[in-house]
Design an enzyme around this catalytic site. Structure first.
Site, short mmCIF file in Angstrom:
data_model
loop_
_atom_site.label_atom_id
_atom_site.label_comp_id
_atom_site.label_asym_id
_atom_site.label_seq_id
_atom_site.Cartn_x
_atom_site.Cartn_y
_atom_site.Cartn_z
CB SER A 111 -0.96 -0.05 1.20
OG SER A 111 -2.00 0.88 1.07
CG ASP A 162 -6.97 -4.14 -2.86
OD1 ASP A 162 -7.60 -3.07 -2.88
OD2 ASP A 162 -5.74 -4.21 -2.70
CG HIS A 188 -5.68 -2.35 0.46
ND1 HIS A 188 -5.01 -2.42 -0.75
CD2 HIS A 188 -5.07 -1.36 1.17
CE1 HIS A 188 -4.03 -1.52 -0.77
NE2 HIS A 188 -4.05 -0.87 0.38
#
Length: 210
Positions: A111, A162, A188
Site C-alpha cells: 500500500s 481489492d 486490501h
C-alpha cells in the site's frame, strides 16, 4: 520450534528518528539474507509482529526488520521526505538500508509504502535481491522503460477483492521477472485476511532466492 532473537530500537536517517523491530535466527544460526518489511497507512511494524511474519521469517533463517515509516507508528515525529501519494527519493530507503546494515535484501511493500519502495526498486544502483509488492500506491508514477530495466525477482501479491490490487498489477506486470499470488476472498491488507497463504507464498518465494 527454532529459537528466535527479538529486538527493537531506532535509527537515525537524515536527522530523523525511525523506529524498528527485528527478529533474527537464534543460537548463532547463520542468516540467509535480510528482509525489510514496510507497511500501509493504517499499520506499522507492530502489524508484522502481531501477524507472526517477523517470527516466521526468523525461524526460516532470515533477518527480518520492520520499520515504522516517517509520520506513522512510533516514527510519528519524523518528517516524511515526500507528501503521501508522491514518490520519495530512492535515496531515502537506501539510507534506511544502510543505517540498518541490511546488505542485499528483499523488500516487502504494501500500500502506502509504494511511495518509498518503487523509487528504490528502479534506482540503477539498487541492491535488491527480491521485491514483494502488496497492492502498493504510486505504481502509475513509474514509466514503462524503468519497469523494463528491473531484473529483480518479484512476487506481486494482492487480494481479489481489492480494486487497488488489480489496478497496481496493471503497472507492476511490466516488471520482467515477476510471478503473481492472488488471494481469493481477500481485501486490501490481504496478508491479514489470509495469513497462512501469505506466509506460505512468501517463504516459498524467498527460498528460491537463496
Amino acid at each position: 520450534m527454532a529459537n528466535v532473537e527479538l529486538s527493537e530500537g531506532t535509527i537515525q536517517v537524515r536527522g530523523q528518528s525511525l523506529f524498528f523491530r527485528e527478529a533474527r535466527p537464534g543460537n548463532g544460526q547463520a542468516v540467509r539474507f535480510s528482509v525489510l518489511l514496510l507497511h500501509g497507512i493504517r499499520f506499522s511494524s507492530e502489524t508484522w509482529q502481531n501477524l507472526g511474519t517477523l517470527h516466521r521469517l526468523a525461524e526460516a533463517g532470515y533477518r527480518a526488520v520492520a520499520i515504522d515509516l516517517p509520520g506513522l507508528g512510533r516514527s510519528k515525529e519524523a518528517a516524511a521526505p515526500a507528501p503521501i501519494g508522491e514518490l520519495a527519493p530512492g535515496s531515502f530507503l537506501a539510507a534506511v538500508v544502510d543505517a540498518l546494515e541490511l546488505g542485499s535484501l528483499v523488500v516487502i511493500s504494501p500500500s502506502l509504502s509504494g511511495m518509498y519502495a518503487l523509487p528504490f526498486l528502479v534506482a540503477p544502483e539498487s541492491q535488491l535481491r527480491g521485491y514483494v509488492p502488496v497492492a502498493p500506491i504510486c505504481t502509475d508514477k513509474i514509466n514503462a522503460a524503468d519497469y523494463a530495466r528491473v531484473k529483480t525477482p518479484t512476487l506481486i501479491v494482492y487480494g481479489d477483492q481489492d480494486p487497488m490490487g488489480s489496478s497496481s498489477f496493471q503497472h507492476l506486470k511490466q516488471l520482467p521477472n515477476h510471478r503473481v499470488l492472488v488471494m481469493e476472498g481477500a481485501g486490501h491488507p490481504c496478508y491479514l485476511d489470509k495469513p497462512d497463504e501469505w506466509h506460505t507464498g512468501l517463504l516459498d518465494f524467498l527460498q528460491e532466492l537463496a
